[in-house]
Scaffold this active site. Structure first.
Site, PDB file in Angstrom:
ATOM      1  N   GLN A   1       0.949  -1.135  -0.017  1.00  0.00           N
ATOM      2  CA  GLN A   1      -0.026  -0.159   0.226  1.00  0.00           C
ATOM      3  C   GLN A   1       0.881   1.275  -0.172  1.00  0.00           C
ATOM      4  O   GLN A   1       0.638   2.349  -0.717  1.00  0.00           O
ATOM      5  CB  GLN A   1      -1.047  -0.068   1.165  1.00  0.00           C
ATOM      6  CG  GLN A   1      -1.571   1.324   1.569  1.00  0.00           C
ATOM      7  CD  GLN A   1      -2.703   1.737   0.481  1.00  0.00           C
ATOM      8  OE1 GLN A   1      -2.996   0.935  -0.310  1.00  0.00           O
ATOM      9  NE2 GLN A   1      -2.942   2.804   0.332  1.00  0.00           N
ATOM     10  N   GLU A   2       1.863   1.306   0.682  1.00  0.00           N
ATOM     11  CA  GLU A   2       3.047   2.616   0.874  1.00  0.00           C
ATOM     12  C   GLU A   2       3.630   2.844  -0.511  1.00  0.00           C
ATOM     13  O   GLU A   2       3.414   3.757  -0.972  1.00  0.00           O
ATOM     14  CB  GLU A   2       3.715   2.347   1.911  1.00  0.00           C
ATOM     15  CG  GLU A   2       3.292   2.169   3.541  1.00  0.00           C
ATOM     16  CD  GLU A   2       2.750   3.680   3.864  1.00  0.00           C
ATOM     17  OE1 GLU A   2       2.971   4.604   2.954  1.00  0.00           O
ATOM     18  OE2 GLU A   2       2.208   3.774   4.700  1.00  0.00           O
TER      19      GLU A   2
END
Length: 513
Positions: A312-313
């Site tokens: 996600q990052e």
């Protein structure tokens, strides 16, 4: 998931019936309470099931899933140990019930009138659709008349009963095959792999399997909504049934059922085919490089969850950089990196080490009143937008008569932090709360996909190596006889100053302290 929801009306009715039936129990003769007395005397609640997205064995051979947690809570309610028995097919489940090898069945089973001569159903706890499933990229059938290929469903299932009705009513030429060797989850895998053309699944199982097999698609609905339910043996003893009614009434009154729904299903509300395909490709091509790092610094967390956070990052890009200056695999700000003793934010190991140190710090900093299995979601929201804003949204939740320790209640208020009407009355002011909400939900979806995909891959490799899969078990796995998962947050110095939070490259959300 508009078609997959808890039937609150049914549960309210159950609550009223429960009080009446439990009251009748007081005057029942012992013979009519024989079933519940046997369970209490043996100290075990025996439940038969088949592997499905609602209940299965994880990589540690531990039972997990929505149905598992329900049955575990029911065993705890009765004060006995839960014994899970995995069977190969639906017919074996009902054989267990008939031969008194199981007290009841909990396997994500749909209400089926054809079973009611020999069984009775427990409380309805979910509503699902039955849906015809085909493989994306092939011709979508619009009705049963359009089927051209191999159509297989699980023998003994409610799907068979529904097909018989359609054949009699509208499609006399409709044909299908029934199998006792594969369950619905395995048939869905075969559709995904192109080995068969169609099957029928309930909507919740399909929604969960699409995270692992994104090329599964709905052709059309086969039925209206039907309840999922437990099954008991039909006899004159209502003691176990009445205990179930009382238990489900308690779940509704204490909002436990809605918390379970949030825990297992709320993050699968939306499905993005291309995003899921991209993620699965990365699992195969990129993850092996970084998996040892995720495992090394996971601490109290599952390494697969750490991998989902990193995806996600940065999409597992150690060189990722955002316009706001956060960098690396875990998109750390410079102050966060300095706090964690990280000298090179672009080094993947250093980045994961720093990110996990900070996340565990946040988990430890949260109020101890937050349930253990929900602390991580609060901590991730704080990781994204700042710990102070989590304090604000908890206060806002309490002011609106919600539960500030419930992620279900708190996440519903996160978007309010961007509305002037609300943030002007908070300590830490404006925050893009909706983006923090999406951030956490995305991680949960990626975690579900990663966990399911790796498990399916391991199963395929096991079969390819000619090692027979363990599809049945006469007792609960030794690794978890009586309890569910436990996780303890890493302890840190409570006087340590928190670093400035950061920004995710993927969501472009400013993290504020």
């Amino acid at each position: 998931m508009s078609n997959i929801k808890i039937n609150y009306f049914v549960i309210v009715i159950i609550a009223l019936l429960s009080a009446a039936i439990i009251g009748l129990n007081i005057n029942w003769p012992n013979k009519q309470q024989e079933q519940i007395n046997k369970i209490l005397a043996r100290g075990e609640l025996r439940v038969s099931t088949i592997s499905s997205p609602l209940i299965s064995l994880n990589s540690k051979n531990e039972p997990t899933g929505f149905d598992y947690e329900l049955t575990k809570r029911f065993a705890d309610y009765l004060g006995v140990k839960l014994v899970i028995q995995f069977r190969a097919n639906i017919n074996q489940l009902f054989d267990d019930l008939e031969n008194d090898k199981a007290d009841f069945l909990a396997a994500g089973l749909i209400y089926n009138e054809e079973r009611l001569d020999q069984t009775r159903t427990g409380p309805a706890y979910y509503l699902v659709l039955q849906q015809l499933v085909y493989r994306k990229g092939t011709t979508r059938p619009r009705s049963f008349n359009d089927l051209r290929g191999k159509f297989i469903v699980t023998a003994g299932s409610a799907h068979v009963s529904e097909l018989k009705k359609w054949k009699e009513k509208s499609y006399p030429d409709l044909t299908w095959e029934e199998t006792s060797r594969e369950n619905t989850q395995q048939l869905l895998e075969q559709v995904s792999e192109g080995k068969i053309d169609y099957t029928i699944s309930d909507s919740i199982s399909l929604a969960l399997q699409q995270r692992v097999h994104p090329n599964l698609a709905v052709a059309f609905d086969v039925s209206e909504e039907r309840p999922l339910t437990w099954y008991l043996k039909r006899n004159d003893d209502y003691s176990l049934y009445s205990a179930m009614l009382d238990f489900f009434s308690m779940l509704a009154e204490d909002s436990i059922m809605s918390r379970l729904q949030e825990k297992y299903f709320s993050h699968v509300n939306s499905f993005d085919y291309f995003d899921t395909i991209s993620f699965i490709r990365a699992i195969n091509n990129i993850l092996p490089t970084y998996q040892p790092i995720f495992e090394k610094y996971a601490g109290s967390l599952d390494w697969q969850l750490v991998a989902a956070i990193a995806w996600q990052e940065s999409h597992w890009d150690p060189q990722a950089t955002s316009p706001t200056g956060v960098r690396g695999m875990m998109m750390l700000t410079r102050p966060t990196a300095e706090w964690a003793g990280i000298h090179d934010r672009l080094d993947p190991e250093e980045s994961v080490k720093g990110g996990m140190a900070y996340l565990h710090y946040l988990m430890d900093r949260l109020p101890k009143t937050i349930p253990e299995d929900e602390r991580i979601w609060f901590a991730l929201a704080a990781y994204n937008m700042g710990y102070g804003h989590i304090l604000d949204v908890r206060k806002l939740t309490a002011a609106q008569k919600g539960n500030p320790d419930s992620w279900l209640d708190v996440k519903a208020r996160l978007p309010l932090l961007s509305k002037k009407k609300y943030y002007t009355n908070t300590t830490y002011g404006y925050a893009r709360g909706y983006e923090a909400y999406r951030y956490v939900e995305n991680i949960r979806r990626y975690y579900l996909s990663l966990e399911g995909y790796l498990q399916a891959k391991a199963n395929r490799e096991k079969i390819a190596g000619e090692v027979p899969a363990d599809t049945t078990s006469d007792s609960q796995p030794e690794s978890d006889k009586t309890t569910g998962d436990k996780a303890e947050g890493t302890k840190t110095d409570s006087n340590e100053k928190a670093p400035e939070e950061t920004t995710s490259a993927k969501t472009a959300t400013t993290r504020q302290s």
